[in-house]
Enzyme design. Structure first.
Site, PDB file in Angstrom:
ATOM      1  N   HIS A 366      32.001  41.337  32.425  1.00 27.65           N
ATOM      2  CA  HIS A 366      31.797  42.621  31.767  1.00 27.65           C
ATOM      3  C   HIS A 366      30.559  42.637  30.872  1.00 27.65           C
ATOM      4  CE1 HIS A 366      36.040  43.439  32.930  1.00 27.65           C
ATOM      5  NE2 HIS A 366      35.458  44.564  33.238  1.00 27.65           N
ATOM      6  N   GLU A 607      39.764  49.053  46.067  1.00 30.96           N
ATOM      7  CA  GLU A 607      39.333  47.794  45.467  1.00 30.96           C
ATOM      8  C   GLU A 607      39.975  46.576  46.113  1.00 30.96           C
ATOM      9  OE1 GLU A 607      38.892  48.326  40.874  1.00 30.96           O
ATOM     10  OE2 GLU A 607      40.640  49.480  41.520  1.00 30.96           O
ATOM     11  N   ASP A 631      35.363  44.534  42.586  1.00 37.17           N
ATOM     12  CA  ASP A 631      36.672  43.936  42.877  1.00 37.17           C
ATOM     13  C   ASP A 631      36.905  43.791  44.367  1.00 37.17           C
ATOM     14  OD1 ASP A 631      38.054  43.068  40.614  1.00 37.17           O
ATOM     15  OD2 ASP A 631      38.528  45.112  40.008  1.00 37.17           O
ATOM     16  N   CYS A 678      31.236  53.012  43.319  1.00 35.05           N
ATOM     17  CA  CYS A 678      30.958  52.961  41.881  1.00 35.05           C
ATOM     18  C   CYS A 678      30.832  51.532  41.371  1.00 35.05           C
ATOM     19  CB  CYS A 678      32.035  53.702  41.096  1.00 35.05           C
ATOM     20  SG  CYS A 678      33.673  52.979  41.222  1.00 35.05           S
TER      21      CYS A 678
END
Length: 763
Positions: A366, A607, A631, A678
């Site tokens: 992240h 995902e 993911d 995305c």
């Protein structure tokens, strides 16, 4: 055997230098195996020769001087085969070569095992005897096990330039252009001085740092020492009525250690030698801990825990005056840490951060995603970097190639400064595209949205021409609080996003926690969090959380009607049906309460592989679908995207990922749903070309990536994009896909928009 291996490894890890570590290895192995010779040969990265670096039993004067060529002798045979060679009569083997000056002519038996780190042979560990005898399987297994455990230590030492210092007899200051390899986290180049982040009371993370205020550091150390004495006395007094006399004596042991002038005196000496108090404390505590760890007596070994605990307590008091990370940036610099997190970025004004370097993590951690959003050059997973020694060190961060350079030479600095200048020129070129549509040369239109999570992203995104929000990460407001935000709290936050982008659509993902995203007030402890309780699984199990969030979203959209809701981590149709029923219920309740709202469009994230193969069924339930390529790549390839050990196996351009993306388009083409991507792949111009060619309607990315993607797509035709896709889809290797795309983009004259030409040469 295990305890012996552990002690040797601990001694080597605690060694202050590579020569000391190698000497410990040969001395301890020789004694453990009762062999007459133990030697270590390391591969010189420049010449590829095997250099005798340490020995017990051969001529020790030859260490650092004697060497074997890459195709010469039994040692090189072990290296070439990358497997053990065990001989009772080494002289009789055709590959035997006498190393002149070593004194090995009288030794007959030979056992050599390779030292391998990340598939690379670093050297060879050898034991020898005078008598002709074959080393038994147990001895061979011991040596193999030891070499495997020590490989990382040796690799780290080599990466810090210790090999050059030993072999060439240079001083550390003469070593320049030291390179540490990681993985690209955020593209770009940063040049500046390192600022090391160290967590509170973590001795291992404390860097060495020169000080000009010796008296001040000694005073700070003595103040911390006295504070710990007081803490110990208070703790002993508070618990005295509950403890026996023997147990009370443990507190006296702590006080005696603190009052030991030898320990305090040693720390003060290191401060006087020029290290700051925290660094001197770390050096002395680790040295004493290593001494206790090496003792055979179990009771004495346990004293290492006491020393370590006291060291942390002293450090904690030392750090009370120096907790604010932002105060350490006198000028913009490069933030360095063992494991940088998003919260750490929040402690420093963004205009002070030129680049990021993290020992742990990968390109999809992240902090790397946030770095891309903010345009901060970043390298992750730099496992061999001596991060604690990089404070105030001149550095270059190459976010294109994933390289970090320390002590850069003038020619290297000049080369990278050219890249920085090129980047600035490209940014100015991108600014002219802000208000233009993302349209290919032959008129194909694709929408470019942004991924956000912070209110500060709104203006930045609009300034760069974003057409909407493709992913608003609602977990970010949850993470910065010490409790669940109320429905009213959430309504205010969501309204800000919806108004900021009105009338453009804003896609809000429902709370996506679990995996590597934790809330401090709602911990999720699992053996395998990425395959556990996360995303929609959590919120459907906690309807009070889900319903409060859905009501807040819909209320926030009153009068605006630009809300879209997206459900994460969908793995079966039933989850979507349950969520849709709850969303419709919330909508009906708010209509009854006279809110001016409309039923928002609802979509799902693709995902996990299960969703790929049920895409058609899912499409019949929802209004849109968005592929979370981060993911999806992780689950398709069975690679933890935050694990630096397997970071090189994580490939967004893996053939399986590309075929899965194409399969989704093919499965839902007749269902009338809008399709977007995305994940970070959408913000990579190379990925954007392929995704557009597959037939996706929208790309959603960080605001930093958007101008570059728009520039590339506006400079090619859809026909060219489809040709590129058809060229790479049949390929079997991710590297082949990337190399082919680089060549095709070069031929289309858009590669220069992706990466400055000079960086391609250096990377």
């Amino acid at each position: 055997m295990l305890s012996l291996l552990r002690r040797i490894t601990q001694e080597v890890t605690a060694a202050q230098s590579l020569p000391a570590a190698l000497d410990i290895i040969v001395r301890r192995v020789r004694r453990a195996m009762r062999s007459e010779v133990c030697s270590i040969y390391l591969v010189d990265p420049k010449t590829q020769e095997y250099v005798l670096m340490a020995t017990r039993g051969l001529n020790s004067d030859g260490a650092g001087k004697l060497s074997l060529k890459a195709d010469e002798g039994l040692v090189s045979l072990v290296g070439r085969r990358a497997e053990p060679v065990n001989l009772e009569d080494a002289h009789a083997h055709p590959a035997f070569h006498y190393l002149s000056g070593s004194g090995e002519e009288r030794f007959q038996s030979f056992l050599g095992v390779p030292i391998i780190h990340h598939r690379q042979v670093l050297g060879v560990l050898v034991v020898q005897h005078e008598e002709k005898r074959r080393f038994d399987e147990g001895e061979e297994a011991f040596l193999i096990t030891l070499s495997a455990q020590l490989a990382g230590v040796i690799a780290h030492a080599e990466a810090t330039g210790a090999f050059a210092t030993l072999a060439d007899n240079n001083t550390r200051s003469s070593v320049t252009d030291l390179r540490y390899k990681g993985v690209p986290g955020s593209s770009g180049v940063a040049i500046g001085k390192g600022v090391v982040f160290f967590p509170p009371a973590d001795l291992d993370a404390i860097p060495d740092r020169p000080t000009n205020d010796v008296d001040g550091e000694i005073e700070a150390f003595n103040d911390a020492l006295n504070a710990v004495r007081c803490d110990i006395r208070r703790a002993g007094s508070r618990l005295s009525q509950h403890l026996s006399a023997d147990e009370k004596a443990l507190f006296d042991v702590y006080l005696k250690i603190l009052d030991d002038n030898a320990l305090a005196g040693e720390i003060e000496k290191r401060i006087k030698d020029g290290n700051w108090a925290a660094g001197a404390l770390r050096q002395v505590i680790k040295l004493h801990v290593s001494h206790f760890d090496q003792m055979d007596d179990p009771y004495l070994r346990e004293r290492a825990t006491d020393i370590r605990d006291l060291g942390r307590r002293i450090l904690s008091h030392l750090q009370e005056k120096n907790q604010d990370l932002s105060n350490r940036f006198d000028e913009p610099g490069i933030l360095v840490g063992e494991e940088l997190t998003a919260s750490m970025l929040g402690e420093v004004p963004l205009d002070k951060i030129k680049g990021l370097v993290s020992v742990m993590g990968s390109s999809n951690s992240h902090v790397a995603i946030l770095a891309r959003a903010m345009g901060i050059p970043t390298v992750m997973g730099v496992v061999d970097a001596p991060f604690a020694k990089l404070d105030n060190v001149d550095m270059i961060v190459d976010g294109y190639a994933g390289n970090v350079y320390t002590y850069p030479s003038t020619p290297l600095l000049e080369s990278y400064q050219q890249i920085v200048d090129e980047e600035k020129a490209l940014e100015e070129e991108f600014q002219t595209l802000k208000d233009l549509p993302c349209e290919t040369l032959d008129g194909a239109r694709i929408r470019l949205f942004v991924n956000t999570g912070l209110s500060a992203d709104i203006n930045r995104s609009l300034d760069r021409g974003a057409e909407g929000i493709g992913l608003y990460r609602t977990e970010v407001p949850f993470m910065v609080r010490d409790r669940f935000p109320t429905e009213a709290d959430q309504e205010l936050i969501y309204r800000q996003q919806l108004e900021g982008f009105y009338p453009a659509p804003v896609t809000m993902r429902t709370l996506d926690i679990g995996g590597d995203k934790a809330l401090p007030y709602f911990p999720i402890k699992e053996e395998n969090p990425f395959l556990g309780w996360r995303g929609i699984r959590v919120t459907l199990d906690h309807l009070e959380i889900f319903m409060a969030q859905i009501r807040a979203m819909i209320k926030a959209s009153a009068g605006l009607h630009n809300l879209k809701i997206m459900l994460p981590m969908i793995s079966n149709v039933a989850e979507v049906e349950d969520a849709l029923a709850l969303i419709r219920r919330a909508y009906a309740e708010l209509k009854e309460e006279s809110y001016d709202v409309v039923m928002p469009q609802v979509g799902v994230m693709i995902e996990v592989p299960a969703a790929v193969y049920q895409a058609k069924e899912l499409a019949r339930l929802v209004d849109f679908m968005s592929v979370g390529s981060n993911d999806l790549t992780q689950y398709l390839l069975a690679v933890d995207r935050n694990n630096s050990r397997v970071a090189d196996l994580y490939h967004s351009f893996h053939p399986a990922v590309l075929r899965a993306l194409q399969n989704i388009v093919d499965s839902v083409k007749d269902e009338g749903v809008k399709l977007s991507v995305c994940g970070e792949m959408a913000g990579d111009p190379m990925g954007a070309i392929l995704i557009m060619a597959m037939g996706y309607d929208t790309l959603s990315m960080s605001s930093t990536s958007l101008p570059k993607v728009k520039a590339v797509l506006r400079n090619i035709t859809m026909e060219q994009a489809r040709f590129m896709l058809h060229q790479v889809l049949p390929l079997a290797h991710a590297d082949a896909v990337k190399q082919t795309m680089v060549q095709l983009m070069r031929e289309a004259d858009v590669e220069r928009l992706v990466r400055p030409s000079k960086s391609a040469e250096l990377g």
